[in-house]
Design a protein around this motif. Structure first.
Motif, mmCIF file in Angstrom:
data_model
loop_
_atom_site.group_PDB
_atom_site.id
_atom_site.type_symbol
_atom_site.label_atom_id
_atom_site.label_comp_id
_atom_site.label_asym_id
_atom_site.label_seq_id
_atom_site.Cartn_x
_atom_site.Cartn_y
_atom_site.Cartn_z
ATOM 1 N N ASN A 50 0.664 -1.132 0.122
ATOM 2 C CA ASN A 50 -0.010 -0.035 0.041
ATOM 3 C C ASN A 50 0.989 1.321 0.136
ATOM 4 N N ASP A 51 1.888 1.297 0.715
ATOM 5 C CA ASP A 51 2.810 2.468 0.846
ATOM 6 C C ASP A 51 3.657 2.577 -0.338
ATOM 7 N N VAL A 52 4.300 1.612 -1.077
ATOM 8 C CA VAL A 52 4.787 1.750 -2.380
ATOM 9 C C VAL A 52 3.676 2.361 -3.315
ATOM 10 N N THR A 53 2.456 1.948 -3.276
ATOM 11 C CA THR A 53 1.265 2.086 -4.328
ATOM 12 C C THR A 53 1.305 3.619 -4.076
ATOM 13 N N LEU A 54 1.092 4.279 -2.907
ATOM 14 C CA LEU A 54 0.893 5.598 -2.481
ATOM 15 C C LEU A 54 1.963 6.489 -2.938
ATOM 16 N N ARG A 55 3.245 6.325 -2.948
ATOM 17 C CA ARG A 55 4.408 6.877 -2.945
ATOM 18 C C ARG A 55 4.615 7.020 -4.639
ATOM 19 N N LEU A 56 4.313 5.945 -5.219
ATOM 20 C CA LEU A 56 4.330 5.918 -6.783
ATOM 21 C C LEU A 56 3.450 6.863 -7.535
ATOM 22 N N VAL A 57 2.053 6.771 -6.892
ATOM 23 C CA VAL A 57 0.891 7.465 -7.549
ATOM 24 C C VAL A 57 1.024 8.884 -7.166
ATOM 25 N N SER A 58 1.362 9.206 -5.832
ATOM 26 C CA SER A 58 1.532 10.759 -5.518
ATOM 27 C C SER A 58 2.567 11.544 -6.166
ATOM 28 N N LYS A 59 3.600 10.837 -6.359
ATOM 29 C CA LYS A 59 4.735 11.392 -7.103
ATOM 30 C C LYS A 59 4.105 12.193 -8.526
ATOM 31 N N HIS A 60 3.337 11.177 -9.344
ATOM 32 C CA HIS A 60 2.786 11.622 -10.442
ATOM 33 C C HIS A 60 1.779 12.602 -10.298
ATOM 34 N N LEU A 127 -10.553 6.183 -5.526
ATOM 35 C CA LEU A 127 -10.286 4.465 -5.345
ATOM 36 C C LEU A 127 -9.210 4.091 -6.395
ATOM 37 N N LEU A 128 -8.060 4.000 -5.601
ATOM 38 C CA LEU A 128 -6.793 3.861 -6.349
ATOM 39 C C LEU A 128 -6.565 2.327 -6.865
ATOM 40 N N ALA A 129 -6.412 1.394 -6.054
ATOM 41 C CA ALA A 129 -6.138 0.088 -6.622
ATOM 42 C C ALA A 129 -6.731 -1.146 -5.652
ATOM 43 N N ALA A 130 -6.862 -2.336 -5.802
ATOM 44 C CA ALA A 130 -7.380 -3.196 -5.110
ATOM 45 C C ALA A 130 -6.211 -4.524 -4.925
ATOM 46 N N ALA A 131 -6.503 -5.234 -4.056
ATOM 47 C CA ALA A 131 -5.376 -6.124 -3.794
ATOM 48 C C ALA A 131 -6.166 -7.578 -4.046
ATOM 49 N N ALA A 283 -6.844 9.613 -10.618
ATOM 50 C CA ALA A 283 -7.091 8.589 -11.560
ATOM 51 C C ALA A 283 -6.240 8.643 -12.553
ATOM 52 N N ALA A 284 -5.902 9.704 -13.140
ATOM 53 C CA ALA A 284 -5.014 10.048 -14.142
ATOM 54 C C ALA A 284 -3.611 9.123 -13.982
ATOM 55 N N ALA A 285 -3.047 9.418 -12.635
ATOM 56 C CA ALA A 285 -1.772 8.814 -12.420
ATOM 57 C C ALA A 285 -1.991 7.461 -12.407
ATOM 58 N N ILE A 286 -3.113 6.649 -12.038
ATOM 59 C CA ILE A 286 -3.288 5.258 -11.946
ATOM 60 C C ILE A 286 -3.289 4.790 -13.424
ATOM 61 N N HIS A 287 -3.830 5.523 -14.108
ATOM 62 C CA HIS A 287 -3.796 4.927 -15.596
ATOM 63 C C HIS A 287 -2.539 5.279 -16.434
ATOM 64 N N ASP A 288 -1.768 5.778 -15.828
ATOM 65 C CA ASP A 288 -0.114 6.058 -16.628
ATOM 66 C C ASP A 288 0.271 4.592 -16.669
ATOM 67 N N PRO A 289 0.854 4.436 -17.856
ATOM 68 C CA PRO A 289 1.190 3.006 -18.120
ATOM 69 C C PRO A 289 2.370 2.541 -17.322
ATOM 70 N N GLU A 290 3.327 3.393 -16.754
ATOM 71 C CA GLU A 290 4.442 3.090 -15.790
ATOM 72 C C GLU A 290 3.900 2.643 -14.522
ATOM 73 N N VAL A 291 3.018 3.443 -14.185
ATOM 74 C CA VAL A 291 2.229 3.195 -12.901
ATOM 75 C C VAL A 291 1.583 1.983 -12.940
ATOM 76 N N ASN A 292 0.854 1.599 -13.877
ATOM 77 C CA ASN A 292 -0.008 0.487 -14.021
ATOM 78 C C ASN A 292 0.741 -0.913 -14.036
ATOM 79 N N GLN A 293 1.801 -0.724 -14.675
ATOM 80 C CA GLN A 293 2.922 -1.983 -14.609
ATOM 81 C C GLN A 293 3.604 -2.152 -13.306
ATOM 82 N N LYS A 294 3.989 -0.985 -12.699
ATOM 83 C CA LYS A 294 4.576 -1.304 -11.553
ATOM 84 C C LYS A 294 3.666 -1.755 -10.324
#
Length: 334
Positions: A50-60, A127-131, A283-294
């Motif tokens: 969760n923490d990794v997800t937030l840092r990645l998305v919030s950077k964008h 709502l960013l992501a699910a596990a 929402a836009a950050a989540i749909h970024d291809p790099e974020v999506n892949q990571k």
């Protein structure tokens, strides 16, 4: 007459107040928000998925807003500490937070220390992501798909053991549901974390467990366990050949849920324009291809849904979780 005058005056003031309220978000939207860094309160320790997800998305998001998003980890009491900080923060658009299934549903239902009223004290933003999780079985289990599971469970009543990462964890309540559905009377063993759980699953001390994609990937690829099904509504990126429970004919709402989700929340009263801007940028950050892949690589399923979908997801899942916890023998609050 005096009272009529007072009433007119009150109505005039109310109308003026209403106009000011209506204008508020528009004025706010045209202002220079954000003009200072935004604090993101995270109710658990640094380092997890969760923490990794937030840092990645919030950077964008930070790059789009032109202001830093400062991550402030506030772990403690199963998320109670951090969630309380979010709820009590000034609703000015400069403090936002993270809400997850655990901190917004499970903890308020089970922890007496929790005083936050989710629907009154907080607003949903994105709502960013699910596990998702996968049902893994020991290689000795003579079943290769979830379709064959009901018969196997019925035929082995009282003979099977399963494990989970904790009492009341998604992995506990989901397999308890399967056990009850098919009269298997399986015995549950809670573990302290996923590593020892996977070790005993491979070793045969337990026959099955719900596990995370990153936690089981190595053993699955080495053929040390079999994966029968995934939770959620679509196949997992790292396991494209593992069908969901729903694909295999299971209609139980529990099996269509993700083990958890993660999203952005804010204190109630946060200006609507700030919420809308954050909703769009996250929402836009989540749909970024790099974020999506990571996200896929760390076992998260990207969603990027709006505030309305987030609120609806919460409202739909809370009663399901409540029932699951009760069935699993966990004491829940009203």
């Amino acid at each position: 007459m005096h009272s009529t005058h007072s009433r007119r005056q009150f109505l005039a003031q109310a109308a003026a107040g209403g106009a000011a309220l209506t204008l508020g978000p528009a004025v706010f939207a045209q202002s220079d928000w954000p003009k200072q860094p935004i604090k993101l309160i995270v109710p658990y320790a640094a380092g997890g998925a969760n923490d990794v997800t937030l840092r990645l998305v919030s950077k964008h998001v930070s790059e789009k807003l032109g202001q830093p998003i400062v991550i402030d980890n506030r772990p403690g009491a199963g998320g109670v500490v951090g969630t309380s900080v979010i709820a009590k923060a000034a609703p000015d658009g400069y403090t936002i937070g993270v809400g997850a299934t655990s901190t917004l549903i499970a903890t308020p239902l089970t922890n007496p220390q929790s005083t936050v009223d989710v629907t009154k004290d907080l607003v949903f933003v994105s709502l960013l992501a699910a596990a998702p999780m996968v049902l893994a079985v020991n290689t000795s289990v003579p079943v290769n798909s979830a379709k064959d599971l009901p018969k196997y469970l019925r035929d082995n009543k009282g003979k099977l053991n399963y494990g989970s990462m904790a009492v009341g964890h998604f992995g506990h309540v989901v397999i308890k549901e399967l056990s009850d559905l098919y009269g298997a009377a399986m015995v549950h063993s809670p573990y302290k974390g996923e590593a020892p759980l996977v070790q005993d699953l491979v070793g045969g001390q337990i026959q099955m467990a719900m596990v995370t994609p990153p936690g089981i990937r190595g053993m699955a690829e080495a053929g040390r366990v079999k994966l029968l099904a995934a939770t959620g509504t679509k196949r997992i990126k790292v396991f494209p050949n593992v069908p969901t429970f729903a694909e295999q004919g299971f209609d139980d709402p529990v099996l269509k849920m993700y083990a958890g989700w993660i999203g952005i929340i804010a204190p109630a009263g946060t200006p609507a324009a700030a919420v809308k801007r954050l909703e769009a940028e996250y929402a836009a950050a989540i749909h970024d291809p790099e974020v999506n892949q990571k996200l896929g690589e760390i076992g998260m399923e990207p969603i990027g849904a709006n505030a309305e979908t987030f609120a609806a997801t919460y409202a739909r899942e809370r009663p399901v979780w409540r029932d699951l916890l009760v069935k699993a023998g966990v004491e829940v609050r009203s």
